[in-house]
Write a protein that holds these residues in place. Structure first.
Motif, PDB file in Angstrom:
ATOM      1  N   ARG A   1       0.883  -1.372   0.110  1.00 36.30           N
ATOM      2  CA  ARG A   1       0.193  -0.211  -0.241  1.00 36.30           C
ATOM      3  C   ARG A   1       1.251   0.873   0.664  1.00 36.30           C
ATOM      4  O   ARG A   1       0.412   2.176  -0.640  1.00 36.30           O
ATOM      5  N   HIS A   2       1.994   1.612   0.691  1.00 36.13           N
ATOM      6  CA  HIS A   2       2.885   2.668   1.194  1.00 36.13           C
ATOM      7  C   HIS A   2       3.085   2.278  -0.779  1.00 36.13           C
ATOM      8  O   HIS A   2       3.627   4.125  -1.432  1.00 36.13           O
ATOM      9  N   MET A   3       4.073   1.539  -1.416  1.00 35.54           N
ATOM     10  CA  MET A   3       3.961   1.913  -2.958  1.00 35.54           C
ATOM     11  C   MET A   3       2.894   2.377  -3.690  1.00 35.54           C
ATOM     12  O   MET A   3       2.957   3.186  -4.395  1.00 35.54           O
ATOM     13  N   LEU A   4       2.234   1.648  -3.497  1.00 37.57           N
ATOM     14  CA  LEU A   4       0.907   2.403  -4.390  1.00 37.57           C
ATOM     15  C   LEU A   4       0.717   3.977  -4.072  1.00 37.57           C
ATOM     16  O   LEU A   4       0.303   5.065  -4.922  1.00 37.57           O
ATOM     17  N   PHE A   5       0.478   4.465  -3.063  1.00 35.67           N
ATOM     18  CA  PHE A   5       0.220   5.913  -2.272  1.00 35.67           C
ATOM     19  C   PHE A   5       1.012   6.016  -2.792  1.00 35.67           C
ATOM     20  O   PHE A   5       0.735   7.742  -2.913  1.00 35.67           O
ATOM     21  N   SER A   6       2.938   5.567  -3.109  1.00 36.69           N
ATOM     22  CA  SER A   6       3.861   6.547  -3.810  1.00 36.69           C
ATOM     23  C   SER A   6       3.830   6.840  -5.192  1.00 36.69           C
ATOM     24  O   SER A   6       3.959   8.446  -5.564  1.00 36.69           O
ATOM     25  N   ASP A   7       3.215   6.541  -5.940  1.00 33.62           N
ATOM     26  CA  ASP A   7       3.175   6.443  -7.386  1.00 33.62           C
ATOM     27  C   ASP A   7       1.757   7.390  -7.315  1.00 33.62           C
ATOM     28  O   ASP A   7       1.862   8.554  -8.080  1.00 33.62           O
ATOM     29  N   VAL A   8       0.697   6.944  -6.475  1.00 34.89           N
ATOM     30  CA  VAL A   8       0.003   8.818  -6.854  1.00 34.89           C
ATOM     31  C   VAL A   8       0.222   9.501  -6.272  1.00 34.89           C
ATOM     32  O   VAL A   8      -0.123  11.065  -6.891  1.00 34.89           O
ATOM     33  N   ALA A   9       1.191  10.079  -5.401  1.00 35.90           N
ATOM     34  CA  ALA A   9       1.039  10.966  -4.800  1.00 35.90           C
ATOM     35  C   ALA A   9       2.428  12.051  -6.093  1.00 35.90           C
ATOM     36  O   ALA A   9       2.194  13.274  -7.017  1.00 35.90           O
ATOM     37  N   ARG A  10       3.244  10.334  -6.195  1.00 29.69           N
ATOM     38  CA  ARG A  10       4.050  11.626  -7.285  1.00 29.69           C
ATOM     39  C   ARG A  10       3.591  12.040  -8.505  1.00 29.69           C
ATOM     40  O   ARG A  10       3.344  12.869  -9.642  1.00 29.69           O
ATOM     41  N   HIS A  11       2.634  11.270  -9.143  1.00 28.67           N
ATOM     42  CA  HIS A  11       1.722  11.473 -10.293  1.00 28.67           C
ATOM     43  C   HIS A  11       1.192  12.721 -10.479  1.00 28.67           C
ATOM     44  O   HIS A  11       0.636  13.581 -10.863  1.00 28.67           O
ATOM     45  N   VAL A  12       0.187  13.539  -8.882  1.00 30.73           N
ATOM     46  CA  VAL A  12      -0.056  14.533  -8.565  1.00 30.73           C
ATOM     47  C   VAL A  12       1.167  15.790  -8.883  1.00 30.73           C
ATOM     48  O   VAL A  12       0.677  16.379  -8.358  1.00 30.73           O
ATOM     49  N   GLY A  13       2.433  15.005  -8.413  1.00 27.72           N
ATOM     50  CA  GLY A  13       3.256  16.200  -8.360  1.00 27.72           C
ATOM     51  C   GLY A  13       3.930  16.442  -6.664  1.00 27.72           C
ATOM     52  O   GLY A  13       4.123  17.344  -6.682  1.00 27.72           O
ATOM     53  N   MET A  14       3.425  15.811  -5.468  1.00 21.47           N
ATOM     54  CA  MET A  14       3.419  16.242  -4.526  1.00 21.47           C
ATOM     55  C   MET A  14       5.184  15.327  -3.930  1.00 21.47           C
ATOM     56  O   MET A  14       5.570  14.074  -4.437  1.00 21.47           O
ATOM     57  N   GLU A  15       5.942  15.899  -3.376  1.00 28.64           N
ATOM     58  CA  GLU A  15       6.688  15.122  -2.576  1.00 28.64           C
ATOM     59  C   GLU A  15       5.728  14.677  -1.538  1.00 28.64           C
ATOM     60  O   GLU A  15       4.751  14.831  -0.801  1.00 28.64           O
ATOM     61  N   GLN A  16       6.866  13.038  -1.289  1.00 32.88           N
ATOM     62  CA  GLN A  16       6.329  12.395   0.043  1.00 32.88           C
ATOM     63  C   GLN A  16       7.514  12.605   1.020  1.00 32.88           C
ATOM     64  O   GLN A  16       8.157  12.366   1.340  1.00 32.88           O
ATOM     65  N   ILE A  17       6.884  12.441   2.277  1.00 31.12           N
ATOM     66  CA  ILE A  17       7.377  12.440   3.652  1.00 31.12           C
ATOM     67  C   ILE A  17       6.915  11.688   4.254  1.00 31.12           C
ATOM     68  O   ILE A  17       5.491  11.392   4.257  1.00 31.12           O
ATOM     69  N   GLU A  18       7.110  11.064   5.283  1.00 31.54           N
ATOM     70  CA  GLU A  18       7.499  10.053   6.459  1.00 31.54           C
ATOM     71  C   GLU A  18       6.917  10.463   7.727  1.00 31.54           C
ATOM     72  O   GLU A  18       7.753  11.223   8.127  1.00 31.54           O
ATOM     73  N   LEU A  19       5.828  11.208   8.465  1.00 35.09           N
ATOM     74  CA  LEU A  19       5.355  11.869   9.221  1.00 35.09           C
ATOM     75  C   LEU A  19       6.618  11.582  10.763  1.00 35.09           C
ATOM     76  O   LEU A  19       6.689  12.202  12.133  1.00 35.09           O
ATOM     77  N   ASP A  20       6.419  10.080  10.568  1.00 38.34           N
ATOM     78  CA  ASP A  20       6.984   9.597  11.470  1.00 38.34           C
ATOM     79  C   ASP A  20       8.706   9.965  12.236  1.00 38.34           C
ATOM     80  O   ASP A  20       9.248  10.061  13.170  1.00 38.34           O
ATOM     81  N   GLU A  21       8.968  10.550  10.799  1.00 39.41           N
ATOM     82  CA  GLU A  21      10.767  10.557  10.831  1.00 39.41           C
ATOM     83  C   GLU A  21      10.511  12.415  10.914  1.00 39.41           C
ATOM     84  O   GLU A  21      11.437  13.132  11.523  1.00 39.41           O
ATOM     85  N   THR A  22       9.623  12.743  10.931  1.00 36.37           N
ATOM     86  CA  THR A  22       9.674  14.460  10.690  1.00 36.37           C
ATOM     87  C   THR A  22       8.121  14.877  11.330  1.00 36.37           C
ATOM     88  O   THR A  22       7.221  15.096  10.689  1.00 36.37           O
ATOM     89  N   VAL A  23       8.771  14.429  12.920  1.00 37.88           N
ATOM     90  CA  VAL A  23       7.755  14.945  13.393  1.00 37.88           C
ATOM     91  C   VAL A  23       7.561  16.449  13.588  1.00 37.88           C
ATOM     92  O   VAL A  23       8.417  16.872  14.283  1.00 37.88           O
ATOM     93  N   PRO A  24       6.396  16.642  13.254  1.00 29.72           N
ATOM     94  CA  PRO A  24       6.674  18.569  13.461  1.00 29.72           C
ATOM     95  C   PRO A  24       6.709  19.047  15.362  1.00 29.72           C
ATOM     96  O   PRO A  24       5.702  18.056  15.905  1.00 29.72           O
ATOM     97  N   ALA A  25       6.915  19.928  15.255  1.00 26.58           N
ATOM     98  CA  ALA A  25       7.162  19.908  16.754  1.00 26.58           C
ATOM     99  C   ALA A  25       5.794  20.390  17.321  1.00 26.58           C
ATOM    100  O   ALA A  25       4.836  21.168  16.506  1.00 26.58           O
ATOM    101  N   SER A  26       5.105  20.690  18.860  1.00 25.50           N
ATOM    102  CA  SER A  26       3.791  21.197  18.937  1.00 25.50           C
ATOM    103  C   SER A  26       4.008  22.680  18.376  1.00 25.50           C
ATOM    104  O   SER A  26       2.910  23.120  18.600  1.00 25.50           O
ATOM    105  N   SER A  27       4.899  23.515  18.930  1.00 25.36           N
ATOM    106  CA  SER A  27       4.569  24.870  18.042  1.00 25.36           C
ATOM    107  C   SER A  27       4.083  25.022  16.495  1.00 25.36           C
ATOM    108  O   SER A  27       3.420  25.898  15.850  1.00 25.36           O
TER     109      SER A  27
END
Length: 541
Positions: free
Chosen positions: A45-71
C-alpha cells in the motif's frame, strides 16, 4: 482515499484492467480504499500511495521521521487542521508547508492552497500518519472533530473563492447577462458579461485567484479539474435570486491559462409564447399555420446567437400537448422541457445526430426537433421523416431564408425532395430594444429618411442607470419568413437560383430581415442604427 476512479486511472499502467475493475467493484466507486484492495506482496500500500503522490506532483514525507514540533500546531487554526485532516509542518519565510493524506482529493488540495493569505506547499503523508499526528497535536481540541462529510469540503459557502464564484454568477444574472466570460490575460483576470448581445467588462478578481476560481467552477460543472490541456464541457444547476438557472460551461486552454465561458440559461424564458418572439401580426399567423401541419420540415436559420433555439423551444411549448409525442435530439440539451423526450448527442460513444434520429423514428413520434442539420446523413433522415408523416423542426446556418434551399442542395439533398418536404423557412436576428426608461423620439435626418420607411419620427434611448447607459434594454427578433407555396415549390424543383427564390418569395409577401427591422424601428421598438448593424449582410439592404 476519496476518488477511487481517479486513482484507478493513475495506477492503470501497474495493474490489468480486469484487476482494476474487480477492485473497484469490491470497494465501490467512491467508498472504501482502492489501495487496500490492490495491495499485495509485490505492491505494498505504501508503494501505491507513493505512485499516486508522484503522479499529482506531490513530495511524500514520513511523518514518523519528520515529526512536527508542538509549536507547529499554532501555524493554522485547529478547526481547519481537523476539518481538512491536514498537519502543519513548518513555516519558512512566508511559505507554509502542510501535510495531507489523500493526493487524489484534488478539490480539498485546491481549497487548502487558497485558504491562506500566504504561499502554501502541500506534501503527501500516509493517512494513518496524518491521523496519529493530528491526535498528538490536538489531543484536546477546542472544537470537536467534525465528521467526514460526503460532500467535498469546497462546497462550503464559507470559503472566499466559493463566495466569489457565486457572486460572479449572481451578478451576471442580475445584469441580464447571457454569458459570463472568465479570461486569463498576461497580468489580469478579465471578467466580461454579454448583455443584450454586447460584451461589457466588469472589475475582475486578482490574477492570482484565477486557478482557484477555474477549479471551483469545474468542480461545480462536473468537469475534471486535473485536466488542463484539453477543452471540456459541463453543466451547473443553481438557484439565483430564487430562480432556477442552468449554466452551460465550456473551458479551453489558452497561453495564459484556462478560459471559461458560462452560458446562463434562465428556465423562465421557456415560458415564452410565440407572440413574445416579436412577430408582426401577419407573420405570427403564417408561422402558426406552418407549425400546425402534421408533417413536413420547418427550418430556422441564422448565425450563432441569433435566437434560433429560443424560437424552436417556443414552438415546442406551443405544440406540447398530451396527445402528441415530441422527441428532440440536441448537442447539448440547452433547456429541459417537461413532457418532452430529449436526447443528447454523444459522438464519443457513437450517438450522433443521425444515429439518434434513426432510433427516434422507431419511437413513433409526432414531432421531431433536430438541434442542427449538419451533414447529408442527418438531412436525408430528416427529409424521409417529414415525408412519412412527421413534423420536423430544425436549424441551419445560413444568412437568409432562400439560402437554406441552396444549403440543403449543397449537402446533397435532391431538389425534388426539398420541394416536397420543406413547408417553411424562417431566418432571424436579434436586435436590441430601446430602453423604456430613457426612450425619446427625434426627427430623422435626410439620410435616415432614405434608409427607413417614410416616418415623421424615430426613437432612441438616451442612456440611464436602468440600461447601463447604453440606451437599450432587452432584445427582440426580426424575421424573414418564407412559406413554401406552389410557385416556390416549382422553382426549387427546377433548381432555381437563390436570387430567383428570393424574388418569388417577396412577390408572395415575404419581407426581408431588414424590412422587418425597419418596421420595428418605425414602431419605436428598436433603433435604425441597430437594424442596420444586424442586417449588414442583407442582400436587399
Amino acid at each position: 482515499m476519496r476518488n477511487n476512479h481517479y486513482i484507478a486511472e493513475i495506477l492503470g499502467n501497474r495493474f490489468s484492467r480486469k484487476t482494476i475493475e474487480t477492485a473497484l467493484q469490491q470497494c465501490g466507486p467512491e467508498t472504501g480504499d482502492l489501495l487496500d484492495q490492490l495491495a499485495d506482496e509485490n505492491c505494498s500500500r505504501h508503494m501505491l500511495f507513493s505512485d499516486v503522490a508522484r503522479h499529482v506532483g506531490m513530495e511524500q514525507i514520513e511523518l514518523d521521521e519528520t515529526v512536527p514540533a508542538s509549536s507547529a500546531a499554532n501555524l493554522i487554526d485547529p478547526e481547519i487542521a481537523l476539518r481538512y485532516r491536514t498537519v502543519p509542518i513548518r513555516k519558512t519565510g512566508t511559505a507554509l508547508t502542510l501535510a495531507f493524506g489523500d493526493p487524489s482529493d484534488i478539490e480539498t488540495l485546491d481549497t487548502l492552497r487558497y485558504l491562506f493569505d500566504t504561499p502554501v506547499e502541500i506534501v503527501a503523508a500516509l493517512p494513518e500518519q496524518i491521523e496519529a499526528t493530528l491526535k498528538r497535536l490536538y489531543s484536546e481540541p477546542t472544537t470537536p472533530i467534525p465528521e467526514k462529510k460526503e460532500e467535498p469540503p469546497v462546497q462550503s459557502d464559507d470559503e472566499p473563492v466559493i463566495r466569489l464564484v457565486n457572486l460572479l454568477i449572481t451578478e451576471g444574472f442580475n445584469q441580464r447577462a447571457s454569458d459570463i466570460h472568465l479570461e486569463p490575460l498576461s497580468a489580469t483576470f478579465r471578467v466580461r458579461y454579454r448583455i443584450d448581445g454586447a460584451l461589457r467588462e466588469v472589475e475582475g478578481p486578482p490574477r492570482r485567484l484565477h486557478p482557484s476560481v477555474i477549479s471551483r467552477i469545474k468542480i461545480m460543472a462536473g468537469m475534471k479539474i486535473s485536466e488542463k490541456r484539453l477543452p471540456q464541457d459541463g453543466r451547473i444547476e443553481i438557484n439565483a435570486e430564487g430562480r432556477p438557472l442552468d449554466l452551460r460551461v465550456s473551458s479551453i486552454p489558452t497561453n495564459h491559462g484556462e478560459s471559461i465561458v458560462m452560458r446562463i440559461l434562465d428556465k423562465q424564458t421557456l415560458q415564452l409564447g410565440l407572440p413574445n418572439l416579436g412577430f408582426h401580426e401577419e407573420d405570427h399567423k403564417t408561422f402558426q399555420r406552418l407549425i400546425q401541419y402534421p408533417d413536413g420540415i420547418l427550418l430556422v436559420t441564422g448565425p450563432t446567437g441569433s435566437g434560433k433555439t429560443t424560437s424552436l423551444y417556443a414552438c415546442l411549448n406551443h405544440l406540447n400537448q398530451p396527445d402528441r409525442k415530441i422527441i428532440t435530439v440536441e448537442d447539448p440539451v440547452e433547456y429541459q422541457l417537461n413532457g418532452i423526450n430529449q436526447v443528447r448527442v454523444r459522438s464519443d460513444i457513437g450517438l450522433t445526430f443521425s444515429a439518434a434520429l434513426r432510433s427516434m423514428l422507431r419511437q413513433a413520434p409526432n414531432i421531431i426537433m433536430i438541434g442542427e442539420i449538419r451533414d447529408r446523413e442527418t438531412a436525408e433522415i430528416a427529409v424521409n421523416a417529414a415525408l412519412t408523416g412527421h413534423l420536423v423542426l430544425s436549424t441551419l446556418h445560413t444568412n437568409d431564408a432562400p439560402s437554406a434551399v441552396t444549403r440543403l442542395t449543397d449537402i446533397g439533398i435532391k431538389p425534388f425532395l426539398i420541394s416536397s418536404a420543406v413547408r417553411g423557412i424562417m431566418a432571424q436576428r436579434l436586435v436590441r430594444t430601446i430602453c423604456g426608461s430613457c426612450k425619446v423620439s427625434y426627427a430623422p435626418s435626410a439620410t435616415e429618411q432614405q434608409l427607413a420607411e417614410p416616418v415623421s419620427s424615430l426613437w432612441k434611448g438616451e442612456g440611464c442607470p436602468a440600461c447601463g447607459h447604453t440606451g437599450y434594454h432587452g432584445r427582440k427578433g426580426i424575421f424573414e419568413l418564407m412559406a413554401i407555396n406552389d410557385a416556390l415549390r416549382e422553382l426549387i424543383y427546377r433548381k432555381a437560383s437563390t436570387a430567383e427564390l428570393r424574388n418569388a418569395a417577396a412577390a408572395g409577401g415575404m419581407r426581408t430581415l431588414r424590412e422587418d427591422g425597419l418596421r420595428k424601428a418605425a414602431d419605436g421598438e428598436t433603433t435604425l442604427s441597430e437594424v442596420l448593424r444586424v442586417t449588414m449582410g442583407d442582400r436587399n439592404g
